[in-house]
Design a protein around this motif. Structure first.
Motif, mmCIF file in Angstrom:
data_model
loop_
_atom_site.group_PDB
_atom_site.id
_atom_site.type_symbol
_atom_site.label_atom_id
_atom_site.label_comp_id
_atom_site.label_asym_id
_atom_site.label_seq_id
_atom_site.Cartn_x
_atom_site.Cartn_y
_atom_site.Cartn_z
ATOM 1 N N GLU A 170 -3.821 0.167 -2.674
ATOM 2 C CA GLU A 170 -3.138 -1.054 -2.863
ATOM 3 C C GLU A 170 -2.583 -1.381 -4.284
ATOM 4 N N SER B 43 -9.846 -3.709 -4.179
ATOM 5 C CA SER B 43 -9.311 -4.070 -2.759
ATOM 6 C C SER B 43 -10.769 -4.396 -2.045
ATOM 7 N N GLU C 226 -3.903 9.101 6.312
ATOM 8 C CA GLU C 226 -5.248 8.646 6.535
ATOM 9 C C GLU C 226 -6.082 9.311 7.195
ATOM 10 N N VAL D 226 -10.683 -3.632 1.283
ATOM 11 C CA VAL D 226 -10.357 -2.452 2.270
ATOM 12 C C VAL D 226 -10.537 -1.133 1.448
ATOM 13 N N GLU E 81 -7.605 1.543 0.207
ATOM 14 C CA GLU E 81 -6.403 1.138 0.607
ATOM 15 C C GLU E 81 -5.298 1.507 -0.009
ATOM 16 N N ARG F 168 -3.254 -1.680 9.774
ATOM 17 C CA ARG F 168 -4.574 -2.629 10.020
ATOM 18 C C ARG F 168 -4.136 -4.239 10.005
ATOM 19 N N THR G 1 -2.613 2.507 6.562
ATOM 20 C CA THR G 1 -3.467 1.115 6.132
ATOM 21 C C THR G 1 -2.707 0.092 6.458
ATOM 22 N N THR H 51 0.756 -1.098 0.151
ATOM 23 C CA THR H 51 -0.029 -0.055 0.083
ATOM 24 C C THR H 51 1.030 1.142 -0.190
#
Length: 162
Positions: A114, A107, A142, A109, A112, A81, A78, A73
């Protein structure tokens, strides 16, 4: 093996060889997409949090080829987590020219950030050490959650994809 157990529970009507060929074709298709992705233009750092350190449990200074895909990521918080109190936070540096697949919208999430690094990517383990990380806040990518204080004395692994 674990894969055989999953196969027996999930796909009892199909021959194992057929399912394994489907998986191989799927992996090859994903790798082709990565090969066709534009190369990175600059050095970048990505992050990975794990409950246990099975990918990069090699000695410092060792080059090795990871046979599987590697999900990372671009969001520092992230990655938190996916780790536990003592393991593991990875800093993964990719060099200019690296090809990877952006997984936006795929994803499970949300948000994310990703990316997927390809099969048989070679990595250099730069360091393994216990350290404290910076607090995970909106300033390090975030904005929707309260700041999280990561555990102290966490296993941190720094690697370079070469």
């Amino acid at each position: 093996s674990a894969a055989s157990d999953v196969y027996k529970r999930q796909v009892p009507l199909l021959k194992k060889e057929f399912v394994m060929k489907l998986i191989q074709n799927y992996a090859e298709s994903i790798q082709e997409m990565i090969n066709d992705a534009p190369p990175t233009k600059k050095k970048q750092t990505f992050y990975r949090g794990l409950k246990r350190g099975y990918v990069f449990d090699k000695k410092q200074g060792v080059f090795f080829k990871n046979e599987g895909f590697l999900s990372v990521t671009n969001k520092y918080s992230t990655a938190s987590r996916f780790m536990t109190e003592d393991c593991c936070f990875h800093y993964i540096t990719v060099l200019p020219g690296t090809r990877m697949l952006w997984m936006a919208g795929l994803s499970k999430v949300p948000g994310e950030g990703e990316f997927l690094l390809g099969l048989n990517t070679t990595y250099l383990i730069r360091s393994h050490q216990k350290e404290s990380l910076s607090v995970f806040t909106h300033t390090n990518m975030e904005i929707c959650h309260e700041p999280i204080r990561p555990p102290t004395n966490l296993k941190v692994i720094r690697v370079v994809a070469v």
